[in-house]
Write a protein that holds these residues in place. Structure first.
Motif, PDB file in Angstrom:
ATOM      1  N   THR A 172       5.254  -3.129 -14.858  1.00 59.71           N
ATOM      2  CA  THR A 172       5.575  -4.301 -14.032  1.00 59.71           C
ATOM      3  C   THR A 172       4.935  -4.112 -12.654  1.00 59.71           C
ATOM      4  N   GLY A 173       4.992  -5.163 -11.838  1.00 62.93           N
ATOM      5  CA  GLY A 173       4.487  -5.044 -10.469  1.00 62.93           C
ATOM      6  C   GLY A 173       5.192  -3.920  -9.730  1.00 62.93           C
ATOM      7  N   ALA A 174       6.518  -3.828  -9.956  1.00 63.28           N
ATOM      8  CA  ALA A 174       7.288  -2.782  -9.274  1.00 63.28           C
ATOM      9  C   ALA A 174       6.841  -1.395  -9.740  1.00 63.28           C
ATOM     10  N   LEU A 199       3.848  -0.575 -10.776  1.00 63.62           N
ATOM     11  CA  LEU A 199       2.529  -0.292 -10.193  1.00 63.62           C
ATOM     12  C   LEU A 199       2.664   0.132  -8.735  1.00 63.62           C
ATOM     13  N   GLU A 200       3.516  -0.587  -8.012  1.00 64.16           N
ATOM     14  CA  GLU A 200       3.716  -0.254  -6.607  1.00 64.16           C
ATOM     15  C   GLU A 200       4.307   1.151  -6.488  1.00 64.16           C
ATOM     16  N   ASN A 201       5.256   1.409  -7.382  1.00 65.27           N
ATOM     17  CA  ASN A 201       5.895   2.705  -7.426  1.00 65.27           C
ATOM     18  C   ASN A 201       4.886   3.813  -7.743  1.00 65.27           C
ATOM     19  N   ALA A 258      -5.017  -7.107  -9.574  1.00 59.01           N
ATOM     20  CA  ALA A 258      -4.699  -7.775  -8.305  1.00 59.01           C
ATOM     21  C   ALA A 258      -3.514  -7.098  -7.612  1.00 59.01           C
ATOM     22  N   ILE A 259      -2.495  -6.748  -8.395  1.00 64.99           N
ATOM     23  CA  ILE A 259      -1.313  -6.093  -7.798  1.00 64.99           C
ATOM     24  C   ILE A 259      -1.710  -4.733  -7.223  1.00 64.99           C
ATOM     25  N   LEU A 260      -2.544  -4.006  -7.992  1.00 61.66           N
ATOM     26  CA  LEU A 260      -2.999  -2.695  -7.511  1.00 61.66           C
ATOM     27  C   LEU A 260      -3.739  -2.852  -6.187  1.00 61.66           C
ATOM     28  N   ILE A 287      -3.371  -5.132  -3.926  1.00 65.97           N
ATOM     29  CA  ILE A 287      -2.445  -5.451  -2.821  1.00 65.97           C
ATOM     30  C   ILE A 287      -1.771  -4.173  -2.312  1.00 65.97           C
ATOM     31  N   HIS A 288      -1.270  -3.375  -3.252  1.00 66.89           N
ATOM     32  CA  HIS A 288      -0.488  -2.212  -2.827  1.00 66.89           C
ATOM     33  C   HIS A 288      -1.332  -0.978  -2.507  1.00 66.89           C
ATOM     34  N   ALA A 289      -2.625  -1.042  -2.851  1.00 63.44           N
ATOM     35  CA  ALA A 289      -3.489   0.098  -2.517  1.00 63.44           C
ATOM     36  C   ALA A 289      -3.880   0.066  -1.037  1.00 63.44           C
ATOM     37  N   GLY A 299      12.446 -13.558 -15.934  1.00 65.59           N
ATOM     38  CA  GLY A 299      11.488 -12.500 -16.254  1.00 65.59           C
ATOM     39  C   GLY A 299      12.134 -11.139 -16.154  1.00 65.59           C
ATOM     40  N   PRO A 300      11.513 -10.131 -16.758  1.00 62.17           N
ATOM     41  CA  PRO A 300      12.094  -8.792 -16.714  1.00 62.17           C
ATOM     42  C   PRO A 300      12.164  -8.245 -15.285  1.00 62.17           C
ATOM     43  N   ALA A 301      12.954  -7.191 -15.101  1.00 64.19           N
ATOM     44  CA  ALA A 301      13.118  -6.599 -13.774  1.00 64.19           C
ATOM     45  C   ALA A 301      11.785  -6.091 -13.261  1.00 64.19           C
ATOM     46  N   GLY A 302      11.513  -6.327 -11.998  1.00 64.76           N
ATOM     47  CA  GLY A 302      10.345  -5.738 -11.361  1.00 64.76           C
ATOM     48  C   GLY A 302       9.072  -6.545 -11.457  1.00 64.76           C
ATOM     49  N   VAL A 303       9.143  -7.758 -12.013  1.00 67.46           N
ATOM     50  CA  VAL A 303       7.897  -8.547 -12.105  1.00 67.46           C
ATOM     51  C   VAL A 303       7.633  -9.363 -10.845  1.00 67.46           C
ATOM     52  N   GLY A 304       8.560  -9.336  -9.896  1.00 66.89           N
ATOM     53  CA  GLY A 304       8.294  -9.993  -8.613  1.00 66.89           C
ATOM     54  C   GLY A 304       9.073 -11.279  -8.388  1.00 66.89           C
ATOM     55  N   LYS A 305      10.237 -11.413  -9.001  1.00 68.03           N
ATOM     56  CA  LYS A 305      11.020 -12.640  -8.831  1.00 68.03           C
ATOM     57  C   LYS A 305      11.521 -12.770  -7.385  1.00 68.03           C
ATOM     58  N   THR A 306      12.072 -11.678  -6.873  1.00 68.22           N
ATOM     59  CA  THR A 306      12.564 -11.695  -5.497  1.00 68.22           C
ATOM     60  C   THR A 306      11.415 -11.931  -4.528  1.00 68.22           C
ATOM     61  N   LEU A 307      10.323 -11.236  -4.795  1.00 64.38           N
ATOM     62  CA  LEU A 307       9.148 -11.344  -3.926  1.00 64.38           C
ATOM     63  C   LEU A 307       8.642 -12.782  -3.883  1.00 64.38           C
ATOM     64  N   LEU A 308       8.627 -13.428  -5.054  1.00 66.37           N
ATOM     65  CA  LEU A 308       8.136 -14.793  -5.137  1.00 66.37           C
ATOM     66  C   LEU A 308       9.067 -15.748  -4.381  1.00 66.37           C
ATOM     67  N   ASP A 342      -0.044 -15.218  -1.228  1.00 65.75           N
ATOM     68  CA  ASP A 342      -1.125 -14.268  -1.545  1.00 65.75           C
ATOM     69  C   ASP A 342      -0.632 -12.815  -1.605  1.00 65.75           C
ATOM     70  N   GLY A 343       0.631 -12.580  -1.233  1.00 65.44           N
ATOM     71  CA  GLY A 343       1.194 -11.235  -1.374  1.00 65.44           C
ATOM     72  C   GLY A 343       1.815 -11.010  -2.743  1.00 65.44           C
ATOM     73  N   VAL A 344       1.827 -12.066  -3.571  1.00 63.44           N
ATOM     74  CA  VAL A 344       2.355 -11.944  -4.933  1.00 63.44           C
ATOM     75  C   VAL A 344       1.187 -12.186  -5.880  1.00 63.44           C
ATOM     76  N   ALA A 345       0.873 -11.170  -6.688  1.00 61.88           N
ATOM     77  CA  ALA A 345      -0.326 -11.296  -7.512  1.00 61.88           C
ATOM     78  C   ALA A 345       0.032 -11.494  -8.975  1.00 61.88           C
ATOM     79  N   GLY A 346      -0.913 -12.093  -9.699  1.00 62.80           N
ATOM     80  CA  GLY A 346      -0.796 -12.137 -11.158  1.00 62.80           C
ATOM     81  C   GLY A 346       0.216 -13.118 -11.712  1.00 62.80           C
TER      82      GLY A 346
HETATM   83  P1  ADP Z   1      12.334  -8.578  -9.442  1.00 60.00           P
HETATM   84  O1  ADP Z   1      13.050  -9.415  -8.448  1.00 60.00           O
HETATM   85  O2  ADP Z   1      11.599  -9.385 -10.466  1.00 60.00           O
HETATM   86  O3  ADP Z   1      13.176  -7.519 -10.093  1.00 60.00           O
HETATM   87  P2  ADP Z   1      10.938  -7.649  -7.136  1.00 60.00           P
HETATM   88  O4  ADP Z   1      10.458  -8.916  -6.584  1.00 60.00           O
HETATM   89  O5  ADP Z   1      12.169  -7.077  -6.529  1.00 60.00           O
HETATM   90  O6  ADP Z   1      11.186  -7.783  -8.698  1.00 60.00           O
HETATM   91  O7  ADP Z   1       9.767  -6.588  -7.131  1.00 60.00           O
HETATM   92  C1  ADP Z   1       9.908  -5.312  -6.578  1.00 60.00           C
HETATM   93  C2  ADP Z   1       8.643  -4.880  -5.877  1.00 60.00           C
HETATM   94  O8  ADP Z   1       7.571  -4.746  -6.779  1.00 60.00           O
HETATM   95  C3  ADP Z   1       8.185  -5.895  -4.868  1.00 60.00           C
HETATM   96  O9  ADP Z   1       8.786  -5.687  -3.639  1.00 60.00           O
HETATM   97  C4  ADP Z   1       6.681  -5.639  -4.813  1.00 60.00           C
HETATM   98  O10 ADP Z   1       6.380  -4.591  -3.957  1.00 60.00           O
HETATM   99  C5  ADP Z   1       6.357  -5.202  -6.226  1.00 60.00           C
HETATM  100  N1  ADP Z   1       5.861  -6.331  -7.030  1.00 60.00           N
HETATM  101  C6  ADP Z   1       6.436  -6.825  -8.135  1.00 60.00           C
HETATM  102  N2  ADP Z   1       5.721  -7.835  -8.645  1.00 60.00           N
HETATM  103  C7  ADP Z   1       4.671  -8.013  -7.837  1.00 60.00           C
HETATM  104  C8  ADP Z   1       3.556  -8.916  -7.837  1.00 60.00           C
HETATM  105  N3  ADP Z   1       3.415  -9.843  -8.777  1.00 60.00           N
HETATM  106  N4  ADP Z   1       2.657  -8.803  -6.841  1.00 60.00           N
HETATM  107  C9  ADP Z   1       2.793  -7.863  -5.881  1.00 60.00           C
HETATM  108  N5  ADP Z   1       3.807  -6.984  -5.834  1.00 60.00           N
HETATM  109  C10 ADP Z   1       4.742  -7.040  -6.793  1.00 60.00           C
END
Ligand code: ADP
Length: 642
Positions: free
Chosen positions: A392-394, A396-398, A364-366, A368-370, A227-236, A187-191
């Motif tokens: 990207t998610g990154a 938005l968080e940024n 949803a991502i907004l 979470i990070h808001a 997927g492109p950088a910053g979409v949440g691959k590491t997070l997932l 639930d910490g990874v949205a979208g």
């Molecule tokens: P990637 O591995 O795809 O380059 P990251 O997983 O490192 O991207 O994402 C970097 C940061 O961006 C995460 O730590 C998180 O804060 C935010 N982020 C990216 N995608 C999402 C998502 N789908 N839901 C919530 N936060 C996200």
């Protein structure tokens, strides 16, 4: 001294380190430091002693002074230790002097007219300090020799492929997150609903490996997150570990690489071994394309290190026994360059694709990070989610983080819509830069940006102008923001042609107003050419027809893109070039027409822009006097390209 690699310590963390990323085997480095420091200490010790021995102190006398003291019978007893003369006084005081080497003490006395028989003296051959210095000198050589032997042994271990390596170079630098402490959950990874669904199976396997092995099902071994950088691959990947409550070992592809061939392979071995011991566990390899590129593809040949590292990954993945429930997740944004062996069944045979978030995903991502940040009541989240197409998610968080920094810096208590707008621009365009423009540069920049904005505004298949600015950011002197009004996955021929017009608008304005050009349009020209070429060779949108003219974009060994159609005859290549030119010419014609027609409006836009530095959509449409919606209806201008 570090032990040989066969004896690896158990992965047990002290309680204070649990949940924190730790560097493994860091004691090796301490060991090294200790040896170095003791070496330095012992090397300097003799120097310190000989300094002490040189008699530089208050109680030091020259030979003449010492002889005078002896002559005057002030000295009770003289001790001669090597070249040192120690004068003992009746009141227990001691003074020191030094004679020349090779001269005997008796000779010295005679030289100063003193009868040796009248002096109470004792001669011994070497001083204590001298002999101690000698011993220490030998000791430092022994230590130095030991030190070099140790380095040689380490190097042999590193290149010989038995693990270890120079100061633990061959050890994996995997970060270890202790079991149960991976706090990120799904639930910490949205979208990314589909991706999560696909990974649920992996979670289930890690939780209940027996369920799968019992029925003879092949356990999932490797999953590729694409997927492109910053979409949440590491997070997932972390969330999978969090859901399954298993340890998470992560390492980036580039971290396997060192200058020594064999180190990468040794690190892979070590990483897998550590993970297997902690099984069930997850290994995460980020940027796997850094090592997983097609082997032997290098035009320069000789990529032994990368090939060996990749081979080792394959060997390790094939070598899992049924009882070892280790799942390898790997991330890449270039799945096309991966070695086919890597994606064969039993290796990374599952692929989970993560796309840029759509509007619901962004909302949803907004949200979470808001959390935890103070926002004004009138924040229009719907509008912000619409405004951030392509983020990207990154990103938005940024963006939320930048907005929070902004209010903290200005000592305000709430984040407003304006702060979010500013933060969004900063994330995409970089921070504002105060540059000293000269007047003519400023004028030309204003016309350039007004050109982009007017051309896009007067065409019917483009998005509305969001903001124009002549405040420089990053490398750009000014910018016109035209974010996509909605999520779009396709572009039509007309839209692409109009996009080219928009890009040409800046340069056309310079041409029209100054009859001259600046170098500022280079990135526009670059994009124009790419779009036009893709229309001809990739999308079949030219009279040359829907023919595939071979790969247009390749990857060279140095990571640069090159554009080189293969399998195309020279005459066909000339035809492609001619079509590209025709497209650009057709677009340029319409672009110039719009600007000529709107010349007066352009001056007004430029004047306001110079005064205010930035214009928002409403200001801009007010000056132009016609809204985007009205223009869409009239469709006054269109590109003619057949
Ligand atoms: P990637 O591995 O795809 O380059 P990251 O997983 O490192 O991207 O994402 C970097 C940061 O961006 C995460 O730590 C998180 O804060 C935010 N982020 C990216 N995608 C999402 C998502 N789908 N839901 C919530 N936060 C996200």
């Amino acid at each position: 001294m570090p032990k040989k690699s066969e004896k690896k310590p158990e992965v047990k963390l002290p309680p204070e380190l649990k949940g924190k990323p730790v560097k493994m085997w860091s004691f090796r480095f301490d060991m090294k430091k200790m040896v170095v420091w003791s070496l330095i200490f012992f090397l300097f010790l003799p120097a310190v002693f000989s300094y002490m021995n040189s008699g530089v102190s208050d109680a030091t006398l020259t030979v003449t002074e010492a002889m005078a003291e002896i002559k005057e019978k002030k000295v009770e007893k003289v001790e001669v230790l090597g070249d040192s003369i120690v004068l003992n006084y009746s009141d227990k005081k001691i003074k020191l002097s030094t004679k020349e080497t090779g001269q005997s003490f008796t000779e010295l006395l005679t030289q100063y007219d003193i009868d040796p028989a009248s002096v109470n003296f004792e001669v011994s051959n070497g001083s204590f300090w001298d002999s101690l210095g000698g011993v220490l000198n030998v000791l430092s050589f022994v230590l130095m020799a030991l030190f070099f032997v140790m380095i040689l042994r380490q190097m042999r271990a590193g290149t010989g492929g038995m693990g270890g390596g120079m100061f633990g170079m061959g050890k994996s630098k995997a970060k270890l997150f202790a079991k149960g402490k991976q706090s990120v959950k799904f639930d910490g990874v949205a979208g990314v609903t589909e991706a999560k669904k696909e990974l649920e199976e992996v979670v289930d396997f890690l939780k209940n490996p027996a369920k799968y092995t019992k029925v003879g099902a092949r356990a999932p071994k490797g999953v590729l997150l694409v997927g492109p950088a910053g979409v949440g691959k590491t997070l997932l990947a972390k969330a999978v570990a969090g859901e399954a409550n298993v340890p998470f070992f992560s390492m980036a592809g580039s971290e396997f690489m060192e200058m020594l061939v064999g180190v990468g392979a040794s690190r892979v071995r070590d990483l897998f071994e550590t993970a297997k011991k902690a099984s069930p566990a997850i290994i995460f390899i980020d940027e796997i394309d850094a090592i997983g590129r097609t082997r032997g593809a290098g035009s320069m040949g000789g990529h032994d290190e990368r090939d060996q590292t990749l081979n080792q990954i394959l060997v390790e993945m094939d070598g899992f026994t049924p009882t070892e429930s280790v799942v390898v997740l790997a991330a890449t944004n270039r799945p096309d360059v991966l070695d086919p062996a890597l994606v064969r069944p039993g290796r990374f045979d599952r692929r989970v694709t993560l796309d840029l978030p759509d509007i619901e995903g962004r909302k949803a991502i907004l949200s979470i990070h808001a959390a935890g940040k103070p926002f004004a009541k009138d924040i229009d989240w719907e509008r912000i989610a619409r405004r951030t197409v392509g983020f990207t998610g990154a990103d938005l968080e940024n963006m939320l983080n930048e907005a929070a920094i902004l209010i903290a810096r200005e000592d305000r208590s709430e984040i407003t819509n304006l702060d979010l707008e500013e933060a969004a621009t900063k994330v995409k365009m970089g921070p504002e830069k105060k540059r000293m423009f000269n007047a003519i540069e400023r004028d030309m920049t204003a016309y350039h940006e007004a050109g982009h904005a007017l051309v896009t505004h007067f065409l019917s298949h483009t998005d509305p102008v969001h903001r124009i600015s002549i405040v420089s950011r990053g490398r750009a002197l000014g910018f016109t923001l035209i974010p996509p009004a909605q999520d779009k996955y396709q572009s039509t021929r007309t839209e692409l042609l109009e996009e080219i017009c928009t890009l040409l608008g800046g340069r056309a304005a310079e041409q029209l107003i100054y009859n001259d050009l600046t170098a500022g349009a280079s990135s526009d020209i670059d994009r124009v050419t790419r779009i036009a070429r893709a229309m001809v060779v990739d999308y079949g949108m030219s009279p040359l027809g829907p023919i595939d003219f071979g790969p247009q974009e390749g990857y060279s060994e140095w990571g640069r893109n090159y554009l080189e159609p293969t399998d195309v005859s020279d005459s066909k290549r000339a035809e492609i070039d001619a079509e590209v030119k025709k497209i650009v010419n057709a677009c340029e014609k319409v672009t110039m027409q719009i600007l000529k027609d709107q010349r007066k409006v352009m001056d007004q836009v430029v004047n306001e822009l110079k005064e205010k530095e930035s214009l928002e959509r409403d200001d801009f449409e007010r000056i132009v006097g016609v809204t985007k919606e009205e223009i869409r209806k009239t469709q006054k201008y269109s590109v003619v390209y057949k």
